[in-house]
Design an enzyme around this catalytic site. Structure first.
Site: not given
Ligand code: G1P
Ligand code: ZN
Length: 543
Positions: A18, A22, A113-114, A277, A279, A281-282, A344, A363-364, A376
């Site tokens: 996505t 990673r 990211s997170h 988060d 990096d 962006d959240r 997504t 995004e949610e 983001k």
């Molecule tokens: C997740 C989130 C998605 C976001 C992505 C990157 O991806 O659900 O909205 O864009 O992280 O931050 P997923 O693990 O669901 O593929």
């Molecule tokens: Zn992030």
């Protein structure tokens, strides 16, 4: 300094998900692994010669070493210039901004990211295009194709360069520009928001807590909130970035930012709380005693964005990912602007933003942003909230309450079932996909299914089609279930179950979301057989 050509055997499974590639940090640390993927980036974009790149990451374990490798490879392959954040650090939105500000050919961002950081946790890498946004699918597919035939890479045999001092130096034929990671980003924020009004809000005693979760946003939040906007010292907590995020899981949601939630629901809660988060962006926003779901946050921001100077002329349109609740669509309808529904992942917003068709996106998954960058942006969302609070002179609870009274409430929740065996998750999704066409008209939990499909998206700008983006089961009262497997995990599979129900009001606007959604949750269990397939009845993260 000489260029070395290193012969390698191609690695399996270097497939961007996505948001980039990673893997566990130790996977990236094995000899040649990172180098091979960096080479595929350069291959997929037609080489590095003569180009300028932004390079930086969220400061997690292995970030500094990885930046040195990228610089040595870029220099070996003829890049003209690299713009690097001091200490090899850049938040994802700040990197996106620098790519745009300096009109570079793109950027390489290091982050998972997170996901937690550390030698035994996660690492990641992604390429952003010249527009500042994540590489679109055509480019990530070209990268994956290149990983399979990887035979060698070129790298400069040179000592590491000092990335801790701001200034310019030469690496082979490439200029390395070490810049402040924060200054340009903070300046951009000043152009978008009414800093005087927010300053006056803080001067009037407004109290805030910003939890940077020991990740990259600490220095950004301190500079913007405390130094430029006059928030009280100590407003930013966990503000020093650490390679392992101090053991925190830097995912700003009620589960992982529990300390902040406890404080915001405690006896002496500040007026406003926020977290970001790994990096940057959240974002998660919380009022005193009230949590704002990301889908509601997007809707409130869209309805009130005109109160901030950067958006005073109104929004061209809004965009949300398909699993995000339709709350923002109701705002768009009232404003008479377009609302787009994308798969997504932030990369799908890029074309809409570039074409000027959407101004705000969300995004949610705690992601909100606008056309100021192509990622983001956590701190940006917090500042827009602050601008709205300063302008409306109401509490978060009042603003949210009025919003629901005006538009009705989209009850919403996401249930994550993490680390499921991949084969079982795939079997569950395959079985569900197999029965989609037969669901319309049937009943479950006393509700009638209006339709079911696997979401496909045709990009309205370039016509590209993305299929299999998540199963949707739509009920005739507007409720829905969405199921998809995560594309960012590094262990087994993660099932994401998204649940939504609309209440028009005026009654029934103050329910607990899990209670309001209970029949939909039961319906999902029945329709997908989650327990039978995965052995798991309950999710391990609820947002
Ligand atoms: C997740 C989130 C998605 C976001 C992505 C990157 O991806 O659900 O909205 O864009 O992280 O931050 P997923 O693990 O669901 O593929
Ligand atoms: Zn992030």
């Amino acid at each position: 300094m000489t260029v070395k050509t290193v012969s390698v055997t191609a690695f399996e499974g270097q497939k961007p998900g996505t948001s980039g590639l990673r893997k566990k940090t130790r996977v990236f640390m094995q000899p040649h692994y990172l180098e091979c993927f960096v080479q595929t980036i350069f291959t997929a974009i037609g080489g590095a010669a003569g180009k300028t790149f932004v390079v930086g990451g969220d400061g997690r374990f292995f970030n500094p070493q990885a930046v040195q490798v990228i610089l040595a490879m870029a220099a070996a392959q003829g890049a003209r210039r690299a713009i690097v954040g001091q200490g090899a650090v850049l938040s994802t939105p700040a990197a996106s901004h620098l790519i745009r500000l300096h009109k570079t050919d793109g950027g390489i961002i290091l982050s998972a990211s997170h996901n937690p950081g550390g030698e035994d946790e996660d690492f990641g890498i992604k390429f952003n295009m010249a527009n500042g946004g994540p590489a679109p699918e055509a480019v990530t597919e070209a990268m994956f194709a290149a990983t399979k035939t990887m035979a060698s890479y070129d790298i400069l045999d040179a000592p590491d360069i000092d990335l801790n001092q701001i200034g310019q130096s030469q690496l082979g034929g490439m200029l390395v520009d070490v810049v402040s990671p924060v200054a340009d980003y903070a300046d951009l924020m000043e152009t978008l928001f009414d800093f005087n009004a927010i300053h006056a809000l803080f001067a009037g005693g407004f109290r805030m807590r910003f939890d940077a979760m020991c990740a990259v946003t600490g220095p950004y939040a301190r500079e913007v909130l405390e130094a430029r906007l006059g928030a009280a010292p100590g407003t930013v907590v966990h503000g020093t970035p650490l390679p392992d995020f101090g053991g925190m899981h830097p995912d700003p949601n009620p589960t992982w930012a529990k300390e902040l939630m406890d404080e915001m629901f405690g006896p002496d809660a500040p007026d406003f709380g926020a977290a970001s988060d790994g990096d940057g962006d959240r974002n998660m926003v919380v009022g005193r005693g009230i949590y704002v779901s990301p889908s509601d946050s997007l809707a409130v921001l869209a309805a009130n964005a005109h109160l901030a100077p950067g958006y005073a002329k109104g929004l061209a349109g809004v965009a949300r990912s398909m699993p995000t609740s339709a709350a923002v669509d109701r705002v768009a309808e009232k404003l008479g602007i377009a609302a787009f529904e994308t798969p997504t992942g932030w990369k799908f917003f890029g074309n809409l933003l570039d074409a000027g068709r959407a101004t705000l996106c969300g995004e949610e998954s705690f992601g909100t942003g606008s056309d100021h960058v192509r990622e983001k942006d956590g701190l940006w969302a917090v500042l827009l909230w602050l601008n709205i609070l300063a302008s409306r002179k109401q509490t978060v609870a009042e603003i949210l309450g009025e919003h629901w009274a005006d538009y009705g409430r989209n009850y919403y929740s996401r249930h994550d079932f993490e680390a499921i065996e991949t084969a079982r998750a795939d079997a569950m999704m395959a079985e569900l996909r197999g029965k989609l066409t037969s669901l319309a008209g049937t009943q479950v939990e006393g509700m009638t299914i209006a339709g079911a499909d696997d979401f496909a998206y045709t990009d309205p700008v370039d016509g590209s089609v993305s299929r299999n983006q998540g199963v949707r089961i739509l009920f005739d009262d507007g409720s829905r279930i969405v199921m998809r497997l995560s594309g960012t995990g590094t262990e087994g599979a993660t099932l994401r179950l998204y649940l939504e129900r609309y209440a028009a009001g005026p009654d029934g606007l103050a329910q607990d979301p899990q209670e309001a959604l209970a029949p939909i949750i039961r319906a999902a269990q029945q329709l997908a057989g989650i327990e039978a397939h995965t052995g798991r009845k309950d999710p391990n993260v609820i947002t």
